[in-house]
Design a protein around this motif. Structure first.
Motif, short mmCIF file in Angstrom:
data_model
loop_
_atom_site.label_atom_id
_atom_site.label_comp_id
_atom_site.label_asym_id
_atom_site.label_seq_id
_atom_site.Cartn_x
_atom_site.Cartn_y
_atom_site.Cartn_z
N ASP A 63 0.91 -1.60 0.19
CA ASP A 63 -0.43 -0.21 -0.09
C ASP A 63 0.64 1.47 0.22
O ASP A 63 1.43 1.13 1.01
CB ASP A 63 -1.08 0.19 1.69
CG ASP A 63 -1.71 0.99 0.96
OD1 ASP A 63 -2.26 2.34 -0.01
OD2 ASP A 63 -3.24 1.39 2.45
N SER A 65 0.42 3.91 0.00
CA SER A 65 -0.05 5.21 0.88
C SER A 65 0.31 5.14 2.10
O SER A 65 0.14 6.37 2.80
CB SER A 65 -1.85 5.50 0.54
OG SER A 65 -2.44 3.92 1.61
N ARG A 66 0.82 4.31 2.56
CA ARG A 66 1.40 3.97 3.76
C ARG A 66 3.16 3.81 3.36
O ARG A 66 3.58 4.21 5.23
CB ARG A 66 0.90 2.79 4.32
CG ARG A 66 -0.87 3.06 5.03
CD ARG A 66 -1.40 1.95 5.96
NE ARG A 66 -1.12 0.59 5.41
CZ ARG A 66 -0.59 -0.26 5.68
NH1 ARG A 66 0.39 0.36 7.15
NH2 ARG A 66 -0.58 -1.35 5.31
N LEU A 89 3.49 8.74 -5.99
CA LEU A 89 4.07 9.84 -4.82
C LEU A 89 4.50 10.42 -5.62
O LEU A 89 5.67 11.04 -6.38
CB LEU A 89 4.78 8.44 -4.10
CG LEU A 89 4.76 7.69 -3.40
CD1 LEU A 89 5.34 7.19 -3.12
CD2 LEU A 89 4.01 8.44 -2.31
N ASP A 179 5.63 14.19 6.01
CA ASP A 179 5.94 12.82 5.78
C ASP A 179 6.74 12.50 5.04
O ASP A 179 7.23 13.42 3.61
CB ASP A 179 4.12 12.71 4.51
CG ASP A 179 4.52 11.65 4.18
OD1 ASP A 179 4.99 10.20 4.55
OD2 ASP A 179 3.00 11.71 3.70
N GLU A 213 2.45 14.81 -1.60
CA GLU A 213 1.37 13.99 -1.95
C GLU A 213 1.01 12.54 -2.17
O GLU A 213 1.30 12.07 -3.39
CB GLU A 213 0.33 14.40 -3.60
CG GLU A 213 -1.44 13.80 -3.22
CD GLU A 213 -2.56 15.12 -4.61
OE1 GLU A 213 -3.49 14.75 -4.74
OE2 GLU A 213 -1.44 16.10 -4.87
N ARG A 214 -0.02 11.65 -1.37
CA ARG A 214 0.32 10.36 -1.88
C ARG A 214 -1.13 9.67 -2.57
O ARG A 214 -2.24 10.47 -2.36
CB ARG A 214 0.42 9.02 -0.27
CG ARG A 214 1.48 9.36 0.83
CD ARG A 214 1.52 8.80 1.85
NE ARG A 214 3.13 8.92 2.13
CZ ARG A 214 3.53 8.05 2.34
NH1 ARG A 214 3.40 7.11 1.22
NH2 ARG A 214 5.01 8.25 2.96
N PRO A 215 -0.97 8.46 -3.23
CA PRO A 215 -2.30 8.14 -3.92
C PRO A 215 -3.31 7.53 -2.94
O PRO A 215 -2.59 7.14 -1.32
CB PRO A 215 -1.89 6.59 -4.73
CG PRO A 215 -0.56 6.37 -4.48
CD PRO A 215 -0.10 7.11 -3.50
N LYS A 216 -4.67 7.76 -2.79
CA LYS A 216 -5.37 6.73 -2.18
C LYS A 216 -5.24 5.84 -2.07
O LYS A 216 -5.50 4.88 -2.60
CB LYS A 216 -6.50 7.67 -2.39
CG LYS A 216 -6.77 9.24 -2.55
CD LYS A 216 -8.67 9.90 -3.29
CE LYS A 216 -8.31 10.58 -2.70
NZ LYS A 216 -10.26 10.77 -3.46
N SER A 217 -5.49 5.31 -0.63
CA SER A 217 -5.24 4.12 -0.92
C SER A 217 -6.76 2.86 -1.02
O SER A 217 -7.62 3.38 -1.17
CB SER A 217 -5.16 2.76 0.82
OG SER A 217 -5.15 2.11 1.35
#
Length: 710
Positions: A63, A65-66, A89, A179, A213-217
């Motif tokens: 994942d 996003s994490r 990412l 982050d 910015e991260r992608p949505k999980s």
């Protein structure tokens, strides 16, 4: 880049729990979530690395996003940034400040127009650029089960300040709430296992970045549960994917699921002049699922899995037996025949636009990957009808098949539509079409100088352009007009006429480039001039240019090189005596602007106005002088499509251990010239010499009209 990667000898085998004594003191459970970069890892190497990390309770996750730590076979910051970007990412490098930042400097920069001197390599012909980099098609395999939730982790420490079993120097810790992600070489894992405790990252830290910015999980359920739900909803027997392998079924099912969750947004964000983020074009949705896509500029997922009609259905649908080069997995395009105007030109046109988009956003790896895909499909002799046909082609995989499915289902590709409609890309392409301006300079004009049209360049930056760029702007429209074959031949005949006057009838002029590959119209004219006597080619290019200028055929000389003459026309060794790389493609050459001095009404026009302008279109002409003993290499080096030439160099390097370019061949081990054509050249024509080079390289002769790799 592969040289860098190969220098990191993969030692994952030594990480295997079956071959490594477990160290009870090593516990990786407190690390932040870890993801693995699969690029350059073989399947067995990837499995071994995952197994080893699990043995020490590392929190593996797929994942993105994490994930906080990314471990893989990555050697440079640029590669690390690409791998992160390919996982959606958005990051910027986190640099440690040596002193507090000045509040004055932190206020931002002015958005005023400013003149910036720019240099460009666009004026160097493509086949002269050395490109021995191996293909790098990134694969993103996210099939691993999710790791336990590790959002609340304890930053572990290294023993650099060891005191009674307590490690006082944090490894994965930041001084703020930012982050942050770390890209780490797999060597660090092995070192920690060998030591029995965590070690400082030191040289194993490739990249540390701040996540913007991260992608949505999308993994709210287990992978198994997600695939099971999709399987119930879309029966395999009713989709085009009945013909695909199970892995592709999973990937395409996920793509369909993604399409329902991603909101419709513009692919590109308007340029924010004065904002540093605008200096790198971030719209990158030009490839299948695991290719680089900026989440802040994500387009709606492609229309990949519409229900298909019966003409695409059925397990029993057969396609023609593939040619031998497909069965054998021949990856070098110089080992196969690639004609122009093949049966899949419509699909190739779409892929070429995607490649152009990758060029304009400075994605060299993407350009290389798409070039390989395009060349492979162009060589396929049958009309493609099923995605599994594409998956079997060297350099292609399920991601290419995804694009084909979208093309077959909808008659278009969303990424191409986005590229063609985006205003920023239109401006970049217009600048890129200026002779002497490359993609990097085009981006500089747009993002840094805030220019949006040619008039801006003329008004605000004319004096900062080099002479080649100024001429490129001056004759912008004329250089975009293609040259018919008859005119190409007429130009070559004039060049030969002047060369014969300067030497004798034994002068040869071979038209190369797109003309020799059979193109009906060319963007410019490339020709190789030679003579059997070595002394006759020395200094010839200067004399020819002077003669043609005097006759008013040449209006401008963009580049004049006499390097080959100045070194006695001897082939350079692969490396100089001190081990430094030498400049190899140093043939004498002149890159000129050409114009026919005669026009039908010249006498009348000159009588009415002695300063009357010649209305004939200006053309770009390259005159290259090759010594007879290496004329075959020159003709070969200037006759193939871009990917053919790239693969020819890669083949020579990988199979023969040689360095090939249009000025000759050298041994990479001894550094000496390899005279395939003999010390005095071939007794025949330049075309005969070219065939001798093919034979010397151990390659079947490929006629120039079958080197159309684009």
């Amino acid at each position: 880049m592969d040289d860098q990667v190969s220098s990191q000898t993969m030692r994952v085998g030594s990480l295997s729990p079956t071959s490594t004594i477990s160290q009870p003191g090593l516990d990786l459970s407190g690390l932040p979530p870890i993801a693995i970069f699969t690029a350059h890892l073989k399947d067995e190497e990837e499995r071994t690395l995952k197994k080893t990390l699990r043995q020490y309770d590392a929190p593996l996750t797929t994942d993105i996003s994490r994930a906080k730590i990314f471990i893989g076979k990555v050697g440079t910051k640029r590669r690390a940034e690409f791998e992160l970007r390919s996982r959606k990412l958005v990051v910027e490098e986190a640099l440690a400040l040596k002193r507090p930042a000045s509040p004055v400097k932190a206020k931002g920069h002015s958005s005023k127009r400013r003149k910036v001197g720019v240099t460009s390599a666009r004026s160097i012909p493509a086949d002269e650029r050395d490109s021995t980099t191996e293909d790098e098609v990134v694969e993103d395999s996210e099939t691993e089960d999710e790791a336990p939730n590790a959002k609340h982790y304890t930053p572990l420490s290294s023993p650099s300040n060891f005191d009674g079993g307590v490690y006082n120097t944090p490894i994965f810790e930041t001084s703020s709430n930012d982050d942050v992600v770390w890209v780490v070489k797999f060597d660090w894992v092995e070192a920690c296992i060998s030591a029995g405790h965590l070690l400082p990252l030191s040289e194993n830290l490739v990249y540390k970045g701040k996540v913007l910015e991260r992608p949505k999980s999308l993994n709210t359920k287990s992978i198994k549960a997600v695939f099971s739900a999709v399987a119930k909803k879309v029966p395999v027997s009713k989709t085009l994917l009945a013909t695909r392998p199970p892995l592709v079924q999973d990937i395409l099912d996920r793509a369909k699921s993604d399409a329902r969750t991603i909101s419709k947004k513009p692919t590109y964000e308007p340029a924010r002049f004065g904002n540093h983020a605008s200096r790198r074009f971030q719209g990158m949705a030009f490839a299948p699922s695991s290719q680089p896509v900026s989440p802040s500029h994500a387009s709606q997922a492609a229309h990949l899995l519409q229900q298909t009609t019966s003409e695409y259905d059925g397990e029993d649908s057969d396609f023609p037996q593939p040619p031998d080069w497909v069965k054998k997995g021949v990856k070098y395009s110089c080992q196969r025949f690639t004609p122009g105007n093949g049966p899949n030109e419509d699909f190739l046109d779409q892929l070429k636009k995607i490649r152009t988009a990758r060029t304009l956003i400075d994605d060299d790896i993407g350009v290389c990957a798409y070039s390989t895909i395009i060349a492979s499909i162009a060589a396929y002799p049958y009309k493609l009808s099923l995605p599994r046909e594409i998956a079997q082609l060297p350099g292609c995989d399920e991601k290419t098949a995804v694009l084909f499915v979208e093309w077959m289902n909808t008659g278009k590709i969303k990424a191409v539509e986005d590229y063609e409609s985006d205003e920023a890309m239109k401006v970049l392409r217009s600048f890129y079409d200026i002779w002497g301006v490359g993609a990097k300079t085009a981006r500089h004009f747009y993002y840094n100088n805030q220019w949006t049209e040619l008039d801006d360049i003329i008004e605000y930056g004319w004096n900062d352009l080099d002479r080649v760029q100024q001429i490129g702007v001056k004759y912008y429209d004329e250089f975009l007009v293609t040259i018919p074959r008859a005119e190409v031949e007429q130009i070559a005949s004039v060049v030969r006429e002047h060369a014969v006057q300067l030497r004798d009838e034994r002068v040869t002029v071979t038209i190369v480039g797109g003309y020799r590959r059979g193109k009906t119209e060319s963007g410019d004219v490339d020709m190789i001039v030679s003579h059997p006597d070595l002394e006759s080619t020395a200094g010839l290019v200067r004399e020819m240019v002077e003669s043609l200028e005097e006759a008013e055929w040449i209006t401008h000389t963009l580049t004049m090189s006499l390097k080959n003459t100045n070194r006695g026309q001897h082939a350079l060794p692969f490396r100089s005596a001190n081990g430094a790389a030498a400049g190899f493609d140093t043939l004498d050459k002149a890159l000129v602007v050409w114009q026919d001095p005669a026009w039908p009404t010249r006498e009348q026009d000159m009588a009415e106005n002695p300063k009357a302008k010649n209305p004939a279109t200006h053309r770009r002409v390259d005159i290259i002088i090759a010594p007879w003993r290496s004329v075959g290499c020159a003709v070969l080096g200037w006759s193939g499509g871009t990917t053919f030439q790239r693969d020819l160099r890669r083949y020579a390097k990988a199979i023969k251990g040689w360095k090939f370019d249009s000025s000759g061949i050298r041994s990479r081990s001894t550094g000496k010239a390899i005279m395939i054509e003999g010390p005095n050249g071939v007794d025949g024509t330049p075309e005969d010499a070219e065939k001798a080079v093919f034979e010397g390289l151990g390659l079947e002769y490929v006629p120039p009209e079958h080197r159309v790799t684009y």
